[in-house]
Design a protein around this motif. Structure first.
Motif, PDB file in Angstrom:
ATOM      1  N   MET A   1     -17.896 -31.895  -6.171  1.00 38.43           N
ATOM      2  CA  MET A   1     -18.937 -33.436  -6.465  1.00 38.43           C
ATOM      3  C   MET A   1     -20.351 -32.109  -6.915  1.00 38.43           C
ATOM      4  O   MET A   1     -20.467 -31.314  -6.166  1.00 38.43           O
ATOM      5  CB  MET A   1     -19.849 -33.967  -5.432  1.00 38.43           C
ATOM      6  CG  MET A   1     -18.645 -35.102  -4.991  1.00 38.43           C
ATOM      7  SD  MET A   1     -20.086 -36.940  -4.131  1.00 38.43           S
ATOM      8  CE  MET A   1     -20.551 -36.558  -3.248  1.00 38.43           C
TER       9      MET A   1
ATOM     10  N   ALA B   1     -24.717 -35.018  -8.239  1.00 37.90           N
ATOM     11  CA  ALA B   1     -24.702 -36.339  -8.052  1.00 37.90           C
ATOM     12  C   ALA B   1     -25.506 -37.267  -7.137  1.00 37.90           C
ATOM     13  O   ALA B   1     -26.125 -36.654  -6.097  1.00 37.90           O
ATOM     14  CB  ALA B   1     -23.019 -35.914  -6.770  1.00 37.90           C
ATOM     15  N   GLN B   2     -24.777 -38.735  -7.175  1.00 42.45           N
ATOM     16  CA  GLN B   2     -25.884 -39.635  -7.104  1.00 42.45           C
ATOM     17  C   GLN B   2     -26.131 -40.356  -5.955  1.00 42.45           C
ATOM     18  O   GLN B   2     -24.214 -39.377  -5.223  1.00 42.45           O
ATOM     19  CB  GLN B   2     -25.936 -40.522  -7.501  1.00 42.45           C
ATOM     20  CG  GLN B   2     -26.560 -41.080  -9.097  1.00 42.45           C
ATOM     21  CD  GLN B   2     -26.293 -41.956 -10.160  1.00 42.45           C
ATOM     22  OE1 GLN B   2     -25.920 -42.944 -10.077  1.00 42.45           O
ATOM     23  NE2 GLN B   2     -27.412 -41.962 -11.114  1.00 42.45           N
TER      24      GLN B   2
ATOM     25  N   LYS C   1     -31.330 -38.809  -8.506  1.00 44.65           N
ATOM     26  CA  LYS C   1     -30.416 -38.006  -7.030  1.00 44.65           C
ATOM     27  C   LYS C   1     -30.444 -39.527  -5.818  1.00 44.65           C
ATOM     28  O   LYS C   1     -29.151 -38.969  -5.726  1.00 44.65           O
ATOM     29  CB  LYS C   1     -30.428 -36.814  -6.743  1.00 44.65           C
ATOM     30  CG  LYS C   1     -29.719 -35.513  -7.101  1.00 44.65           C
ATOM     31  CD  LYS C   1     -30.027 -34.652  -6.940  1.00 44.65           C
ATOM     32  CE  LYS C   1     -29.949 -33.586  -5.017  1.00 44.65           C
ATOM     33  NZ  LYS C   1     -30.602 -32.365  -5.404  1.00 44.65           N
TER      34      LYS C   1
END
Ligand code: PCA
Length: 329
Positions: A23, A27-28, A61
């Motif tokens: 990831m 990445a959120q 984020k």
């Protein structure tokens, strides 16, 4: 020898962790914030603004979804959901947990702090103790926001404390239910999300709350009077699972703490601005909004003294120290 199933499981696990490592740093992360009160209540509106601030400060984020109206967890379950990690964050009236620890009910000691400046002083005097209690439960306190001073809703004129006897009383925490007992009412604990229905079906015909919850519940459809007793100003707490918070990078932690400080200030302002508006709305809907008579006020003060004595006994030296510190402020 590895059987097929074990192999498949191992391969799956490997796949998942490989994916996790792959990831990108940007990445959120998506969090849920179960909240106890309606979407158009200032508490929930403030939480949505808080979530926006966090999202902006983390460049998207960290995304926090607010679930108002006890839609994800019922009010009494929100704190445990955060404690156990089922939800990352949560918001609810802290004093509904007074049965776990009397310190959680410090802001509902009758007539101790009935104005916003006094409520703020009491908050300052009690915050460290509350933080410590929550911390021991694996919860980090982010901010606390008050409601409006609490008054009594009824369906008939109440001139003395004795007039309350026999009413079907809705309580929301230890103090309100004890008050029901002292006044000889039939008390049933109902959280705000279920209050409109309890009123509509006649399960209750009286309760104590702010103008805000009366408005949220369309109280004028079932009841007629509001007595502005200004008994106390209870507060909601917004908190985060401690381990989840600690696992974040420092920049994200700071973004949350900064947004929390802003939300706390904004929330106190929102309520001070809207408290009078709510009472005006009740009047506009035809309710009799009035100060309690001298006899009702003095009967209520007496019951308040009993509740205060109950609380001090339970809260012991720790509770007394908070009250003393508050009185010196
Ligand atoms: N409204 C919430 C808590 C205090 C208040 O003003 C309620 O009645 O449940």
């Amino acid at each position: 020898m590895i059987n097929r199933r074990t192999f498949a499981t191992a391969a799956f696990a490997f796949g998942v962790s490989a994916l996790a490592f792959a990831m990108p740093a940007s990445a959120q992360t998506k969090w849920n914030l179960p909240a106890a009160y309606p979407a158009d209540n200032p508490h929930s509106e403030n939480l949505v603004l808080f979530a926006k601030d966090v999202e902006a400060a983390t460049s998207g984020k960290l995304q926090i979804t607010v679930h108002p109206g006890a839609s994800l967890f019922k009010a009494p379950e929100i704190k445990r959901a955060v404690q156990s990690g089922q939800a990352q964050m949560g918001e609810v009236l802290l004093s509904i947990h007074e049965n776990e620890d009397p310190i959680f009910g410090v802001d509902v000691v009758p007539f101790l702090a009935t104005s916003y400046p006094d409520a703020m002083k009491l908050y300052k005097a009690s915050k460290a103790a509350i933080e410590k209690k929550l911390d021991a439960q694996g919860i980090k306190l982010l901010f606390m926001v008050p409601w409006a001073p609490q008054g009594i809703y009824t369906k008939k004129e109440i001139n003395t404390f004795e007039d309350l006897r026999g009413l079907k009383w809705r309580s929301y925490n230890v103090g309100t239910s004890r008050l029901g007992e002292i006044a000889g009412m039939q008390s049933v604990t109902i959280q705000a999300a279920e209050l409109p229905q309890a009123l509509a079906t006649g399960v209750v015909n009286s309760f104590m709350s702010s103008g805000g919850t009366g408005y949220d519940s369309k109280v004028w459809e079932s009841l007629t009077h509001f007595y502005d007793t200004q008994a106390w100003i209870p507060k909601d707490a917004t908190f985060v699972n401690k381990a989840t918070f600690n696992a974040l990078d420092k920049a994200t932690q700071d973004a949350i703490l900064k947004a929390a400080a802003t939300a706390e200030e904004r929330g106190w302002k929102m309520w001070q601005e809207k408290a009078g508006w709510y009472l005006d709305q009740l009047k506009a809907k035809g309710m009799k909004v009035q100060a309690p008579s001298a006899a009702l006020a003095s009967g209520f003060k007496k019951a308040g003294e009993q509740l205060t004595a109950d609380w001090l006994k339970k809260a012991g030296a720790e509770g007394q120290a908070i009250v003393d510190a508050y009185k010196k402020m």
